[in-house]
Design a protein around this motif. Structure first.
Motif, short mmCIF file in Angstrom:
data_model
loop_
_atom_site.label_atom_id
_atom_site.label_comp_id
_atom_site.label_asym_id
_atom_site.label_seq_id
_atom_site.Cartn_x
_atom_site.Cartn_y
_atom_site.Cartn_z
N MET A 3 51.48 53.22 23.78
CA MET A 3 50.94 51.98 24.38
C MET A 3 49.52 51.81 24.34
O MET A 3 48.95 52.82 24.35
N SER A 4 49.02 50.65 23.96
CA SER A 4 47.61 50.50 23.98
C SER A 4 47.22 49.23 25.20
O SER A 4 48.05 48.39 25.07
N ARG A 5 46.09 49.17 25.61
CA ARG A 5 45.71 48.26 26.44
C ARG A 5 44.65 47.49 25.83
O ARG A 5 43.55 47.98 25.50
N ARG A 6 44.76 46.10 25.96
CA ARG A 6 43.85 45.29 25.18
C ARG A 6 42.58 45.23 25.91
O ARG A 6 42.05 45.27 27.07
N ALA A 7 41.55 45.37 25.06
CA ALA A 7 39.97 45.26 25.65
C ALA A 7 39.77 43.95 26.51
O ALA A 7 40.55 42.64 26.17
N ALA A 8 39.07 43.96 27.43
CA ALA A 8 38.63 42.94 28.34
C ALA A 8 38.37 41.57 27.77
O ALA A 8 38.63 40.34 28.27
N GLN A 9 37.69 41.50 26.49
CA GLN A 9 37.22 40.25 25.82
C GLN A 9 38.19 39.73 25.00
O GLN A 9 37.85 38.85 24.39
N LYS A 10 39.25 40.36 24.80
CA LYS A 10 40.47 39.68 23.92
C LYS A 10 41.01 38.71 24.53
O LYS A 10 41.35 38.77 25.79
N ASP A 11 41.97 37.92 23.83
CA ASP A 11 43.14 37.22 24.39
C ASP A 11 44.02 38.27 25.15
O ASP A 11 44.12 39.28 24.80
N TYR A 12 44.53 37.66 26.22
CA TYR A 12 45.67 38.79 27.22
C TYR A 12 44.70 39.93 27.52
O TYR A 12 45.19 41.05 27.41
N PRO A 13 43.71 39.67 28.22
CA PRO A 13 42.62 40.88 28.27
C PRO A 13 43.42 41.82 29.44
O PRO A 13 44.04 41.46 30.24
N LEU A 14 43.29 43.02 28.89
CA LEU A 14 43.74 44.25 29.91
C LEU A 14 45.24 44.29 30.08
O LEU A 14 45.94 45.10 30.68
N ALA A 15 46.01 43.46 29.04
CA ALA A 15 47.44 43.82 29.03
C ALA A 15 47.88 44.73 28.05
O ALA A 15 47.10 45.08 26.98
N TRP A 16 48.93 45.39 28.24
CA TRP A 16 49.43 46.47 27.34
C TRP A 16 50.41 45.84 26.17
O TRP A 16 50.60 44.58 26.26
N GLU A 17 50.42 46.28 25.10
CA GLU A 17 50.98 46.18 24.04
C GLU A 17 51.36 47.35 22.98
O GLU A 17 50.90 48.38 23.63
N PHE A 18 52.07 47.19 21.95
CA PHE A 18 51.82 48.24 20.84
C PHE A 18 50.92 48.07 19.98
O PHE A 18 50.54 46.69 19.85
N PRO A 19 50.01 48.69 19.34
CA PRO A 19 48.94 48.24 18.46
C PRO A 19 49.47 47.24 17.44
O PRO A 19 50.56 47.56 16.87
N ALA A 20 49.03 46.24 17.22
CA ALA A 20 49.38 44.92 16.31
C ALA A 20 48.27 44.27 16.17
O ALA A 20 47.07 44.10 16.40
N GLY A 21 48.45 43.41 15.02
CA GLY A 21 47.50 42.40 14.57
C GLY A 21 47.95 41.64 13.15
O GLY A 21 48.86 41.80 13.00
N SER A 22 47.02 40.81 12.74
CA SER A 22 47.36 39.89 11.64
C SER A 22 47.13 40.61 10.28
O SER A 22 46.32 41.14 10.20
N ALA A 23 48.32 40.33 9.53
CA ALA A 23 48.08 40.97 8.14
C ALA A 23 46.94 40.10 7.57
O ALA A 23 46.92 38.95 7.78
N LEU A 24 46.21 40.87 6.65
CA LEU A 24 45.24 39.95 5.95
C LEU A 24 45.39 39.33 4.59
O LEU A 24 46.38 39.80 4.06
N ARG A 25 44.66 38.72 4.00
CA ARG A 25 44.87 38.02 2.90
C ARG A 25 45.48 39.28 1.69
O ARG A 25 44.83 40.40 1.79
N GLY A 26 46.56 38.93 1.12
CA GLY A 26 47.16 39.84 0.16
C GLY A 26 47.62 41.08 0.87
O GLY A 26 48.22 41.98 -0.09
N GLU A 27 47.61 41.08 1.96
CA GLU A 27 48.35 42.55 2.56
C GLU A 27 49.82 42.13 3.34
O GLU A 27 50.07 41.32 3.62
N SER A 28 50.59 43.21 2.91
CA SER A 28 51.96 43.11 3.28
C SER A 28 51.84 43.41 4.78
O SER A 28 51.01 43.83 5.44
#
Length: 177
Positions: free
Chosen positions: A50-75
């Motif tokens: 599990m990772s805990r989101r940095a304070a400056q991000k949306d949903y600060p200090l909340a837990w999650e599994f590492p995640a993010g948006s796929a970039l242009r051309g990326e599956s």
């Protein structure tokens, strides 16, 4: 996480429409989506990362599994691997990912993957993205989810994918042995 980050806009099946969307320009157009990918990294001990989101991000200090948006051309699969490397410094091979499932969100198609690693490697966190990371049992993850410690979008994701996640964690852990 740069504001010049570009995403493919997709239809509900995840097929790119040929349109791009710049992160920070608000949501993708109504009826369109972008791919968000996450990995439940499973150790050979059976615990998950599990990772805990940095304070400056949306949903600060909340837990999650590492995640993010796929970039242009990326599956989804390649985006998931890149995000795990960027956020917690673990290198996975795209072919090692097993799909847990997809959740259709308002403007995103969220794909959760599972992947096994040997042992419990020490995460090398990116402080811009992640405050902390820790290995935990699925029971611990569920407790934190139920206690509201996970970022809000994870409520619907876990509600739809929890039972399959338990199965996939056991499967990838078994395949690692």
């Amino acid at each position: 996480m740069a504001d010049d980050e570009m995403w493919d806009v997709t239809d509900i099946q995840g097929t790119p429409t040929g349109t791009l969307h710049r992160r920070g320009d608000g949501p993708v157009p109504a009826g369109s989506f972008h791919i968000v990918a996450s990995v439940c990294v499973v150790s050979s001990t059976g615990r998950v990362l599990m990772s805990r989101r940095a304070a400056q991000k949306d949903y600060p200090l909340a837990w999650e599994f590492p995640a993010g948006s796929a970039l242009r051309g990326e599956s989804s699969r390649r985006g998931a691997v890149r995000e795990v490397d960027e956020e917690v410094g673990l290198v996975l091979a795209p072919d090692d990912l097993v799909l847990v499932g997809r959740v259709v969100e308002e403007r995103a198609l969220f794909d959760l993957w599972a992947a096994a690693v040997e042992g419990e490697p020490t995460p090398k966190i990116d402080p811009e993205e992640v405050l902390d990371a820790e290995w935990a049992t699925l029971d611990d993850v569920r407790r934190r989810w139920e206690d509201g410690a996970f970022a809000t979008p994870w409520n619907a994701r876990f509600a739809q994918l929890w039972d399959v996640l338990i199965t996939r964690v056991a499967e990838v852990r078994g395949a690692e042995r």
